[in-house]
Design a protein around this motif. Sequence first.
Motif, mmCIF file in Angstrom:
data_model
loop_
_atom_site.group_PDB
_atom_site.id
_atom_site.type_symbol
_atom_site.label_atom_id
_atom_site.label_comp_id
_atom_site.label_asym_id
_atom_site.label_seq_id
_atom_site.Cartn_x
_atom_site.Cartn_y
_atom_site.Cartn_z
ATOM 1 N N GLY A 42 0.796 -1.229 0.000
ATOM 2 C CA GLY A 42 0.000 0.000 0.000
ATOM 3 C C GLY A 42 0.825 1.274 0.000
ATOM 4 O O GLY A 42 0.289 2.369 0.164
ATOM 5 N N LYS A 45 3.673 1.783 -4.786
ATOM 6 C CA LYS A 45 4.584 1.298 -5.841
ATOM 7 C C LYS A 45 3.838 1.096 -7.160
ATOM 8 O O LYS A 45 4.258 1.579 -8.204
ATOM 9 N N THR A 47 0.931 2.280 -8.055
ATOM 10 C CA THR A 47 0.415 3.564 -8.553
ATOM 11 C C THR A 47 1.524 4.313 -9.294
ATOM 12 O O THR A 47 1.308 4.841 -10.394
HETATM 13 P P1 ATP Z 1 1.337 -3.635 -2.720
HETATM 14 O O1 ATP Z 1 2.746 -3.906 -2.334
HETATM 15 O O2 ATP Z 1 0.367 -4.133 -1.691
HETATM 16 O O3 ATP Z 1 0.995 -4.071 -4.110
HETATM 17 P P2 ATP Z 1 1.662 -0.833 -3.540
HETATM 18 O O4 ATP Z 1 2.837 -0.204 -2.887
HETATM 19 O O5 ATP Z 1 1.815 -1.283 -4.947
HETATM 20 O O6 ATP Z 1 1.121 -2.036 -2.622
HETATM 21 P P3 ATP Z 1 -0.596 0.697 -4.500
HETATM 22 O O7 ATP Z 1 -1.253 -0.456 -5.167
HETATM 23 O O8 ATP Z 1 0.037 1.728 -5.357
HETATM 24 O O9 ATP Z 1 0.453 0.192 -3.400
HETATM 25 O O10 ATP Z 1 -1.689 1.391 -3.580
HETATM 26 C C1 ATP Z 1 -1.414 2.556 -2.817
HETATM 27 C C2 ATP Z 1 -2.674 3.055 -2.159
HETATM 28 O O11 ATP Z 1 -3.569 3.572 -3.157
HETATM 29 C C3 ATP Z 1 -3.457 1.997 -1.403
HETATM 30 O O12 ATP Z 1 -3.950 2.586 -0.225
HETATM 31 C C4 ATP Z 1 -4.585 1.643 -2.341
HETATM 32 O O13 ATP Z 1 -5.735 1.229 -1.633
HETATM 33 C C5 ATP Z 1 -4.834 2.954 -3.051
HETATM 34 N N1 ATP Z 1 -5.361 2.762 -4.410
HETATM 35 C C6 ATP Z 1 -4.721 2.170 -5.448
HETATM 36 N N2 ATP Z 1 -5.465 2.187 -6.566
HETATM 37 C C7 ATP Z 1 -6.630 2.801 -6.231
HETATM 38 C C8 ATP Z 1 -7.831 3.120 -6.949
HETATM 39 N N3 ATP Z 1 -7.956 2.832 -8.239
HETATM 40 N N4 ATP Z 1 -8.815 3.749 -6.259
HETATM 41 C C9 ATP Z 1 -8.676 4.070 -4.963
HETATM 42 N N5 ATP Z 1 -7.578 3.795 -4.229
HETATM 43 C C10 ATP Z 1 -6.565 3.172 -4.848
#
Ligand code: ATP
Length: 293
Positions: A42, A45, A47
């Motif tokens: 979360g 990454k 995003t």
């Molecule tokens: P992981 O290691 O669990 O895959 P990450 O570092 O890739 O996590 P992201 O997937 O970028 O994290 O998510 C970052 C935050 O943005 C999280 O709180 C997630 O719930 C939120 N988020 C991601 N995509 C959306 C969306 N389309 N709508 C609303 N919130 C989102």
Amino acid sequence: MDNTANILELKNVQKRYKGFALDGISLRLPQGYILGLIGPNGAGKTTTIKILMNMVKRESGEVQVVGLDPKKNAKQVKNKVGYLGEEQYFYGNKTVAWTGNFVSAFYDNWDTNIFQSLLTNFEISRTKKTRELSKGMKVRFSLALALSHHPDLLILDEPTAGLDPVIRREVLELLQKKSKNEGKSVIISSHITDDIMRIADLVAFLIEGKIVLTSEKDELLSSWKRIHYKKGALGSDIVNTLTRRKDHAFGSSGVTDRYLKIKDSLVQGITEGVIKVENVNLDDILISLVKGV
Ligand code: ATP
């Protein structure tokens, strides 16, 4: 490295979701290097990576991927980038061979020979339907697809998730070869810090939507150490800067990020056997950065 052109650059990039903000991310990847993007679940990454691929629109800031703004030049960027997303989507009732042929039409530079040899190396049957592929096979197939159009830059979101150790090692070696022998650049996100430890030249830590640390990996590992010390062996000025402090029956330990600055003052204690210095790994650093103390 400083004089090398950047194949990827983000400046002050922002994106907000309810309850989450990617908060002014700045990052750069010089051509020919491997950058590991590390962060807890979360952290943002995926995003960040989707912004690079124009799958998520940034709200502000600047992004350059292979010299282009992905918002304005999505197609050209895709042509020069090999992308592997968090999840793989295929037409389930189509074969591997059909899918390869289908995907090839989207690229100017598709190389059937490379594609065929990757399928062979990754042991993926051309006649299997994509829904018959196991999770690990799907990742390997996606990697073969991502590498077959001579991309200059690979953007890989958790590429080793779900792979067995043998294939995982093979994939990492392949990425390293692409970078060292062919000058390709790679950004790879993972919370398997072992993988990043093995192949990355540069690391960036992303925590709660902020880049909290970027560094050359070797430099980082030379400055971060765990210090074990007997009572009184370390001055309080140093003790107070240690994170993840623990007391043991025979002394204490803690993590420093300034080892290169303090190491001269530790020599005597090390010689007397009252101070011991231990290497840390990227997990230790991530935990120190997340927990702070
Ligand atoms: P992981 O290691 O669990 O895959 P990450 O570092 O890739 O996590 P992201 O997937 O970028 O994290 O998510 C970052 C935050 O943005 C999280 O709180 C997630 O719930 C939120 N988020 C991601 N995509 C959306 C969306 N389309 N709508 C609303 N919130 C989102």
